[in-house]
Design a protein around this motif. Structure first.
Motif, PDB file in Angstrom:
ATOM      1  N   ILE A   1      43.407  19.167  -5.541  1.00 42.87           N
ATOM      2  CA  ILE A   1      44.736  19.040  -5.298  1.00 42.87           C
ATOM      3  C   ILE A   1      45.123  18.651  -4.225  1.00 42.87           C
ATOM      4  CG2 ILE A   1      45.271  20.437  -7.364  1.00 42.87           C
ATOM      5  CD1 ILE A   1      45.914  22.751  -5.229  1.00 42.87           C
ATOM      6  N   GLU A   2      44.286  18.899  -3.229  1.00 43.66           N
ATOM      7  CA  GLU A   2      44.752  18.294  -1.613  1.00 43.66           C
ATOM      8  C   GLU A   2      43.359  17.924  -1.393  1.00 43.66           C
ATOM      9  OE1 GLU A   2      47.569  20.572   1.050  1.00 43.66           O
ATOM     10  OE2 GLU A   2      45.660  21.237   1.770  1.00 43.66           O
ATOM     11  N   LEU A   3      43.518  16.870  -0.372  1.00 46.33           N
ATOM     12  CA  LEU A   3      42.195  16.059   0.142  1.00 46.33           C
ATOM     13  C   LEU A   3      42.417  15.660   1.683  1.00 46.33           C
ATOM     14  CD1 LEU A   3      39.774  14.510  -0.533  1.00 46.33           C
ATOM     15  CD2 LEU A   3      41.345  12.891  -1.338  1.00 46.33           C
ATOM     16  N   LEU A   4      41.508  16.139   2.420  1.00 49.00           N
ATOM     17  CA  LEU A   4      41.727  15.580   3.829  1.00 49.00           C
ATOM     18  C   LEU A   4      40.836  14.435   4.075  1.00 49.00           C
ATOM     19  CD1 LEU A   4      42.992  16.865   6.359  1.00 49.00           C
ATOM     20  CD2 LEU A   4      40.700  17.963   6.933  1.00 49.00           C
ATOM     21  N   ASP A   5      41.646  13.396   4.662  1.00 45.75           N
ATOM     22  CA  ASP A   5      40.665  12.052   5.000  1.00 45.75           C
ATOM     23  C   ASP A   5      39.902  12.322   6.359  1.00 45.75           C
ATOM     24  OD1 ASP A   5      42.371  11.322   7.046  1.00 45.75           O
ATOM     25  OD2 ASP A   5      43.497   9.923   5.453  1.00 45.75           O
ATOM     26  N   PRO A   6      39.219  10.987   6.552  1.00 46.55           N
ATOM     27  CA  PRO A   6      38.456  11.190   7.789  1.00 46.55           C
ATOM     28  C   PRO A   6      39.437  10.965   8.956  1.00 46.55           C
ATOM     29  CG  PRO A   6      37.380   9.620   6.167  1.00 46.55           C
ATOM     30  CD  PRO A   6      38.677  10.075   5.625  1.00 46.55           C
ATOM     31  N   ASP A   7      40.529  10.713   8.980  1.00 45.22           N
ATOM     32  CA  ASP A   7      41.421  10.682  10.173  1.00 45.22           C
ATOM     33  C   ASP A   7      42.369  11.984  10.140  1.00 45.22           C
ATOM     34  OD1 ASP A   7      40.630   8.143  10.750  1.00 45.22           O
ATOM     35  OD2 ASP A   7      41.810   7.179   9.570  1.00 45.22           O
ATOM     36  N   ASP A   8      41.845  12.960   9.452  1.00 47.65           N
ATOM     37  CA  ASP A   8      42.482  14.359   9.433  1.00 47.65           C
ATOM     38  C   ASP A   8      44.097  14.481   8.743  1.00 47.65           C
ATOM     39  OD1 ASP A   8      40.362  15.766  10.391  1.00 47.65           O
ATOM     40  OD2 ASP A   8      40.925  15.446  12.318  1.00 47.65           O
ATOM     41  N   ASN A   9      44.079  13.308   7.740  1.00 52.80           N
ATOM     42  CA  ASN A   9      45.341  13.247   7.003  1.00 52.80           C
ATOM     43  C   ASN A   9      45.210  14.194   5.892  1.00 52.80           C
ATOM     44  OD1 ASN A   9      46.999  11.173   8.772  1.00 52.80           O
ATOM     45  ND2 ASN A   9      45.223   9.871   8.228  1.00 52.80           N
ATOM     46  N   ARG A  10      46.309  14.748   5.784  1.00 54.30           N
ATOM     47  CA  ARG A  10      46.404  15.820   4.586  1.00 54.30           C
ATOM     48  C   ARG A  10      47.016  14.928   3.476  1.00 54.30           C
ATOM     49  NH1 ARG A  10      44.397  20.684   4.191  1.00 54.30           N
ATOM     50  NH2 ARG A  10      44.756  20.550   6.624  1.00 54.30           N
ATOM     51  N   TRP A  11      46.426  14.913   2.083  1.00 55.07           N
ATOM     52  CA  TRP A  11      46.913  14.348   0.914  1.00 55.07           C
ATOM     53  C   TRP A  11      47.010  15.138  -0.118  1.00 55.07           C
ATOM     54  CZ3 TRP A  11      48.733   9.447   2.145  1.00 55.07           C
ATOM     55  CH2 TRP A  11      48.146   8.974   3.158  1.00 55.07           C
ATOM     56  N   HIS A  12      48.063  15.139  -1.036  1.00 55.75           N
ATOM     57  CA  HIS A  12      48.282  15.937  -2.156  1.00 55.75           C
ATOM     58  C   HIS A  12      48.154  15.188  -3.444  1.00 55.75           C
ATOM     59  CE1 HIS A  12      52.250  15.071  -1.079  1.00 55.75           C
ATOM     60  NE2 HIS A  12      52.507  14.872  -2.684  1.00 55.75           N
ATOM     61  N   PHE A  13      47.526  15.665  -4.776  1.00 58.52           N
ATOM     62  CA  PHE A  13      47.348  14.868  -5.872  1.00 58.52           C
ATOM     63  C   PHE A  13      48.784  14.437  -6.341  1.00 58.52           C
ATOM     64  CE2 PHE A  13      47.116  14.988 -10.523  1.00 58.52           C
ATOM     65  CZ  PHE A  13      46.426  13.952 -10.729  1.00 58.52           C
ATOM     66  N   VAL A  14      49.010  13.145  -6.865  1.00 62.75           N
ATOM     67  CA  VAL A  14      50.161  12.833  -7.418  1.00 62.75           C
ATOM     68  C   VAL A  14      50.053  12.722  -9.098  1.00 62.75           C
ATOM     69  CG1 VAL A  14      52.128  11.379  -7.649  1.00 62.75           C
ATOM     70  CG2 VAL A  14      51.261  12.124  -5.303  1.00 62.75           C
ATOM     71  N   ARG A  15      49.007  11.755  -9.357  1.00 65.88           N
ATOM     72  CA  ARG A  15      49.040  11.377 -10.643  1.00 65.88           C
ATOM     73  C   ARG A  15      47.562  10.546 -10.846  1.00 65.88           C
ATOM     74  NH1 ARG A  15      51.429   5.833 -12.072  1.00 65.88           N
ATOM     75  NH2 ARG A  15      51.724   4.934  -9.925  1.00 65.88           N
ATOM     76  N   GLY A  16      47.026  10.550 -12.145  1.00 68.60           N
ATOM     77  CA  GLY A  16      45.943   9.879 -12.305  1.00 68.60           C
ATOM     78  C   GLY A  16      45.198  10.244 -13.744  1.00 68.60           C
ATOM     79  N   PRO A  17      44.208   9.563 -14.003  1.00 68.95           N
ATOM     80  CA  PRO A  17      43.690   8.321 -13.600  1.00 68.95           C
ATOM     81  C   PRO A  17      44.697   7.213 -13.812  1.00 68.95           C
ATOM     82  CG  PRO A  17      42.366   9.088 -15.518  1.00 68.95           C
ATOM     83  CD  PRO A  17      43.360  10.272 -15.160  1.00 68.95           C
ATOM     84  N   LEU A  18      44.685   6.201 -12.895  1.00 69.20           N
ATOM     85  CA  LEU A  18      45.639   5.169 -13.091  1.00 69.20           C
ATOM     86  C   LEU A  18      45.230   3.938 -13.953  1.00 69.20           C
ATOM     87  CD1 LEU A  18      46.399   5.055  -9.102  1.00 69.20           C
ATOM     88  CD2 LEU A  18      47.853   6.194 -10.859  1.00 69.20           C
ATOM     89  N   ASP A  19      46.204   3.711 -14.613  1.00 65.25           N
ATOM     90  CA  ASP A  19      45.771   2.309 -15.238  1.00 65.25           C
ATOM     91  C   ASP A  19      45.536   0.975 -14.249  1.00 65.25           C
ATOM     92  OD1 ASP A  19      48.249   0.899 -14.655  1.00 65.25           O
ATOM     93  OD2 ASP A  19      49.325   1.746 -16.468  1.00 65.25           O
ATOM     94  N   LEU A  20      44.887  -0.104 -14.970  1.00 64.39           N
ATOM     95  CA  LEU A  20      44.401  -1.251 -13.965  1.00 64.39           C
ATOM     96  C   LEU A  20      45.624  -1.646 -13.012  1.00 64.39           C
ATOM     97  CD1 LEU A  20      41.915  -2.555 -13.341  1.00 64.39           C
ATOM     98  CD2 LEU A  20      42.516  -4.224 -15.079  1.00 64.39           C
ATOM     99  N   ARG A  21      46.841  -1.761 -13.623  1.00 54.31           N
ATOM    100  CA  ARG A  21      47.966  -2.582 -12.855  1.00 54.31           C
ATOM    101  C   ARG A  21      48.261  -1.594 -11.726  1.00 54.31           C
ATOM    102  NH1 ARG A  21      53.368  -3.900 -16.197  1.00 54.31           N
ATOM    103  NH2 ARG A  21      52.415  -2.091 -17.190  1.00 54.31           N
ATOM    104  N   ALA A  22      48.565  -0.159 -12.094  1.00 52.25           N
ATOM    105  CA  ALA A  22      49.224   0.723 -10.966  1.00 52.25           C
ATOM    106  C   ALA A  22      47.995   0.591  -9.872  1.00 52.25           C
ATOM    107  CB  ALA A  22      49.240   2.277 -11.678  1.00 52.25           C
ATOM    108  N   ALA A  23      46.534   0.819 -10.342  1.00 52.19           N
ATOM    109  CA  ALA A  23      45.513   0.818  -9.476  1.00 52.19           C
ATOM    110  C   ALA A  23      45.602  -0.302  -8.522  1.00 52.19           C
ATOM    111  CB  ALA A  23      43.993   0.859 -10.094  1.00 52.19           C
ATOM    112  N   LYS A  24      45.579  -1.564  -9.022  1.00 53.92           N
ATOM    113  CA  LYS A  24      45.694  -2.940  -8.303  1.00 53.92           C
ATOM    114  C   LYS A  24      46.874  -2.884  -7.138  1.00 53.92           C
ATOM    115  CE  LYS A  24      46.145  -7.856  -8.165  1.00 53.92           C
ATOM    116  NZ  LYS A  24      46.172  -8.948  -8.975  1.00 53.92           N
ATOM    117  N   ARG A  25      48.141  -2.657  -7.631  1.00 54.36           N
ATOM    118  CA  ARG A  25      49.257  -2.343  -6.602  1.00 54.36           C
ATOM    119  C   ARG A  25      48.932  -1.456  -5.546  1.00 54.36           C
ATOM    120  NH1 ARG A  25      52.749   1.257  -7.413  1.00 54.36           N
ATOM    121  NH2 ARG A  25      52.588   1.322  -9.622  1.00 54.36           N
ATOM    122  N   LEU A  26      48.676  -0.177  -5.709  1.00 55.21           N
ATOM    123  CA  LEU A  26      48.449   0.782  -4.736  1.00 55.21           C
ATOM    124  C   LEU A  26      46.948   0.277  -3.854  1.00 55.21           C
ATOM    125  CD1 LEU A  26      48.936   4.134  -6.595  1.00 55.21           C
ATOM    126  CD2 LEU A  26      50.028   3.164  -4.699  1.00 55.21           C
TER     127      LEU A  26
END
Length: 105
Positions: A12-37
């Protein structure tokens, strides 16, 4: 667009290599949403959600996103092949968006 809000592997939470903290929003995404992001999100990460240690995650550079998309889109669509990805959206407290490409082998 997917409305699935069940975090993969319970992440539900993820820390990236630059120490930014991210929280889960939704997924798995369909192809169109994945491309846009992949093309527009603040951050694109690739790795393994079952091992979300920042040292095992790869940040896709802005200049490499179109090439990266061309490389992964077929595997996102059919989820077949030796390596394929599943896309998930994450967000930050500051309102930024991140797409995580969970790699499967």
């Amino acid at each position: 667009m997917s409305n699935n809000r069940t975090p993969p592997y319970g992440v539900i939470e993820l820390l990236d290599p630059d120490d930014n903290r991210w929280h889960f929003v939704r997924g798995p995404l369909d192809l169109r949403a994945a491309k846009r992001l992949v093309l527009t999100a603040h951050t694109v990460l690739e790795g393994y959600l079952h091992c979300p240690d920042p040292e095992h995650l790869t940040v896709v550079a802005d200049t490499d996103r179109r090439t990266f998309w061309q490389t992964i889109k077929r595997g996102l669509e059919d989820r077949q092949g030796e390596v394929y990805h599943v896309a998930y959206e994450f967000g930050s407290a500051e309102g930024r968006r991140m797409v995580f490409l969970n790699r499967h082998c």
